[in-house]
Design a protein around this motif. Structure first.
Motif, mmCIF file in Angstrom:
data_model
loop_
_atom_site.group_PDB
_atom_site.id
_atom_site.type_symbol
_atom_site.label_atom_id
_atom_site.label_comp_id
_atom_site.label_asym_id
_atom_site.label_seq_id
_atom_site.Cartn_x
_atom_site.Cartn_y
_atom_site.Cartn_z
ATOM 1 N N MET A 1 0.709 -1.206 0.052
ATOM 2 C CA MET A 1 -0.086 0.226 0.032
ATOM 3 C C MET A 1 0.889 1.226 0.088
ATOM 4 O O MET A 1 0.665 2.196 -0.719
ATOM 5 C CB MET A 1 -0.896 -0.023 1.246
ATOM 6 N N ALA A 2 1.773 1.150 0.825
ATOM 7 C CA ALA A 2 2.780 2.485 1.031
ATOM 8 C C ALA A 2 3.330 2.615 -0.442
ATOM 9 O O ALA A 2 3.591 3.744 -0.696
ATOM 10 C CB ALA A 2 3.868 2.136 1.787
ATOM 11 N N ILE A 3 3.803 1.534 -1.192
ATOM 12 C CA ILE A 3 4.572 1.762 -2.427
ATOM 13 C C ILE A 3 3.411 2.327 -3.501
ATOM 14 O O ILE A 3 3.904 3.172 -4.088
ATOM 15 C CB ILE A 3 4.989 0.302 -2.906
ATOM 16 N N LEU A 4 2.178 1.832 -3.313
ATOM 17 C CA LEU A 4 1.115 2.526 -4.089
ATOM 18 C C LEU A 4 1.162 3.912 -4.013
ATOM 19 O O LEU A 4 1.112 4.629 -4.930
ATOM 20 C CB LEU A 4 0.000 1.688 -3.770
ATOM 21 N N THR A 5 1.056 4.216 -2.825
ATOM 22 C CA THR A 5 0.690 5.676 -2.405
ATOM 23 C C THR A 5 1.988 6.527 -2.910
ATOM 24 O O THR A 5 1.837 7.848 -3.448
ATOM 25 C CB THR A 5 0.558 6.245 -0.850
ATOM 26 N N ASP A 6 3.018 5.837 -2.845
ATOM 27 C CA ASP A 6 4.330 6.724 -3.047
ATOM 28 C C ASP A 6 4.578 6.882 -4.742
ATOM 29 O O ASP A 6 4.778 7.911 -5.069
ATOM 30 C CB ASP A 6 5.484 5.695 -2.689
ATOM 31 N N THR A 7 3.816 5.755 -5.245
ATOM 32 C CA THR A 7 3.991 5.893 -6.728
ATOM 33 C C THR A 7 3.189 6.928 -7.256
ATOM 34 O O THR A 7 3.098 7.863 -8.388
ATOM 35 C CB THR A 7 3.476 4.465 -7.395
ATOM 36 N N ILE A 8 1.771 7.103 -6.613
ATOM 37 C CA ILE A 8 0.575 7.896 -7.069
ATOM 38 C C ILE A 8 1.241 9.391 -6.701
ATOM 39 O O ILE A 8 1.148 10.083 -7.674
ATOM 40 C CB ILE A 8 -0.733 7.653 -5.965
ATOM 41 N N LYS A 9 1.812 9.357 -5.668
ATOM 42 C CA LYS A 9 2.455 10.890 -5.478
ATOM 43 C C LYS A 9 3.465 11.244 -6.256
ATOM 44 O O LYS A 9 3.351 12.522 -6.825
ATOM 45 C CB LYS A 9 3.304 10.734 -3.923
ATOM 46 N N LYS A 10 4.320 10.331 -6.716
ATOM 47 C CA LYS A 10 5.396 10.633 -7.835
ATOM 48 C C LYS A 10 4.967 10.930 -9.147
ATOM 49 O O LYS A 10 5.228 12.023 -9.706
ATOM 50 C CB LYS A 10 6.408 9.295 -7.943
ATOM 51 N N ALA A 11 3.853 9.977 -9.304
ATOM 52 C CA ALA A 11 3.166 10.295 -10.992
ATOM 53 C C ALA A 11 2.403 11.808 -10.752
ATOM 54 O O ALA A 11 2.575 12.453 -11.583
ATOM 55 C CB ALA A 11 2.058 9.227 -10.840
ATOM 56 N N LYS A 12 1.731 12.139 -9.713
ATOM 57 C CA LYS A 12 1.075 13.466 -9.452
ATOM 58 C C LYS A 12 2.288 14.614 -9.719
ATOM 59 O O LYS A 12 2.150 15.570 -10.257
ATOM 60 C CB LYS A 12 0.661 13.630 -8.102
ATOM 61 N N GLN A 13 3.425 14.285 -9.119
ATOM 62 C CA GLN A 13 4.363 15.267 -9.121
ATOM 63 C C GLN A 13 4.912 15.600 -10.637
ATOM 64 O O GLN A 13 4.956 16.671 -11.133
ATOM 65 C CB GLN A 13 5.703 15.015 -8.213
#
Ligand SMILES: Nc1ncnc2c1ncn2[C@@H]1O[C@H](COP(=O)(O)OP(=O)(O)OP(=O)(O)O)[C@@H](O)[C@H]1O
Ligand SMILES: [Mg+2]
Length: 507
Positions: A1-13
């Motif tokens: 889950m943490a990896i997913l949120t991290d990826t979403i955050k990076k994608a947003k950036q």
């Protein structure tokens, strides 16, 4: 889950930071240069109001969008642009530099210095065309804006955040009245932005000299366009000044902005519109001429306390032809503003300075901001002056006047003499109260007319020297009680007695 949120955050950036590469259709080509108006082909995605870049670093603003072409106004020398030149989009609406760095400076509407000093390092920029604050973001005008001019502060009081039109024929003292108001803001924490629209260069220099002479430049900014500038610059100037003032207002400060004058602004907009083949309406002005000025003046406001409580007051100027206030532009602006100060050439000729027609001048919201003391003291002034003007006409035709009429006439003459005020001598509110009180209460009716001005000057000097406490009281936002009224009366009486003794006039 943490990896997913991290990826979403990076994608947003990544998405947020993505700046689209200019496509090939984002480079346009000049197809026609007509005065300051340029027609361009190829910029299909351009937005209304977007800033475009031309050769030689010149800037333009998109003004008209058509199917196959767009038109833009150019800020600068249009003879440098020719057919076939390339034009670049910026994806940004036109902006001006804003901030404290501009204080004391003379700039053009794009923020370039005109005073010979280097351009400051600006920290902030702000889009020129912004929406006015919403109703919920405002609060009613409730704090006074003192002009230092007796007639205005007493009878046509202004408030912070108000828009008051200054209207009159040529050479009736419109600019002078606004200069006096700027001079009066010294030490009052009100910044001033003066926008010169298509004025003579000599008039601008003269005005700057006066502001410098009275040390008013430190809290002022001058946005200057002269008669030699292109209509595009003239059109932009008031919006630019307004944007600069708005920045200070949003920072919680009080600003006064002067548009000198909007008749020239309307004419500049008309010539741009005609060049763009927009259909002409009344007096050849385009249909959106009302919107031109309303979207500018609506930006003046007294912001709510939640937004810092800053204010932008506006004094737009309009020039009339032979006193005709019912012409198109004057009526438009009268209906947008919160009142008008009407200056008249015949009053000027009679020596009633500033030549304000009291009957036609009005302040619709400033009364709420007037201090109670001034409100009470000034109540009789309008009546006294109106009565005098009426009697004066009547007295001209009749050789014999009864005692009461001639006494009224003599009283009126002194009231008029005392309300008259020459340029560049704005007065503190406490001194204005003393003068208006003395005039309306008949305390100077026995002072010879030719000595009234001298009496006035001496009164101010004596009051400043001996009655500092009383003057402080008069500055306060409180009621005029009988004790205070008595104190003013006694002071004026004893001062007048002494003055007349010195002048060897029997009382
Ligand atoms: N209160 C005053 N006391 C003395 N002189 C004044 C006063 N008001 C205006 N004047 C003089 O009258 C002349 C015209 O004033 P001003 O330039 O302010 O008028 P204006 O209406 O702005 O003119 P324009 O139509 O050229 O813009 C100036 O020479 C100015 O010094
Ligand atoms: Mg003027």
């Amino acid at each position: 889950m943490a990896i997913l949120t991290d990826t979403i955050k990076k994608a947003k950036q990544v998405v947020q930071g993505y700046i689209p590469e200019p496509e090939i259709n984002e480079i346009g080509e000049v197809i026609e240069v007509q005065g300051g108006v340029i027609t361009i082909a190829g910029l299909k995605e351009a937005m209304m109001g977007e800033m475009l870049i031309f050769p030689h670093g010149l800037k333009g603003q998109v003004f008209n969008l058509e199917k196959e072409r767009i038109s833009c106004i150019l800020f600068g020398d249009h003879s440098l642009i020719k057919q076939g030149d390339r034009v670049f989009r910026t994806n940004r609406v036109l902006e001006v530099p804003v901030g404290d760095e501009l204080l004391g400076r003379i700039i053009d509407p794009l923020g370039n210095p005109l005073d010979g000093n280097p351009a400051p390092d600006f920290r902030y920029k702000r889009p020129i065309m912004l929406h006015a604050p919403e109703v919920i973001q405002r609060q009613p005008v409730h704090r006074p804006l003192f002009t230092g001019i007796k007639t205005i502060d007493a009878m046509i009081p202004l408030g912070k955040g108000q828009r008051e039109l200054i209207i009159g024929d040529r050479r009736t003292g419109k600019t002078t009245l606004t200069i006096d108001t700027i001079l009066n803001q010294k030490g009052k924490n009100v910044l001033c932005v003066y926008v010169a629209i298509g004025k003579r260069l000599s008039a601008i220099t003269e005005m700057v000299d006066i502001l410098k002479r009275y040390n008013a430049m430190a809290y002022s900014i001058i946005v200057s366009t002269s008669a030699e500038d292109s209509p595009a610059f003239l059109y932009l100037a008031p919006y630019s000044g307004c944007t600069i003032a708005e920045f200070f207002m949003n920072g919680g400060q009080d600003v006064l902005v002067i548009y000198d004058d909007l008749s020239k602004h309307a004419v500049a907009y008309r010539s741009l519109s005609l060049l763009m083949r927009r259909s002409p309406g009344r007096e050849s002005y385009p249909g959106d001429i009302f919107y031109l000025h309303s979207r500018l003046l609506e930006r003046s406001a007294q912001l709510s306390d939640d937004l810092g409580g800053g204010s932008m007051s506006a004094l737009p100027i309009v020039e009339t032809q032979e006193g005709d206030i019912s012409a198109y532009i004057p009526t438009n602006i009268i209906s947008i503003t919160d009142g008008q100060i009407y200056l008249e050439s015949n009053l000027f000729a009679k020596g009633f300075l500033p030549p304000i027609n009291i009957g036609l001048s009005v302040s619709r919201v400033g009364g709420e901001a007037q201090t109670p003391i001034m409100k009470k003291v000034a109540r009789r002034l309008r009546l006294d002056l109106a009565q005098y003007f009426e009697l004066e006409d009547f007295a001209r035709f009749s050789s014999e006047l009864d005692v009461i009429t001639s006494r009224q006439l003599e009283h009126g003459k002194r009231v008029l003499e005392l309300t008259t005020q020459i340029q560049y001598q704005p007065l503190d509110i406490s001194l204005e109260i003393l003068a208006v009180f003395a005039a309306t209460q008949g305390l100077i009716d026995h002072v010879p007319l030719h000595l009234v001005k001298q009496w006035e000057a001496n009164l101010y000097q004596t009051a400043a020297l001996e009655k500092a406490d009383l003057l402080n009281e008069l500055r306060k936002d409180k009621e005029l009680d009988s004790r205070l009224e008595q104190e003013i009366k006694e002071f004026i009486r004893s001062f007048t007695e002494q003055f007349l003794q010195e002048k060897n006039v029997s009382n």
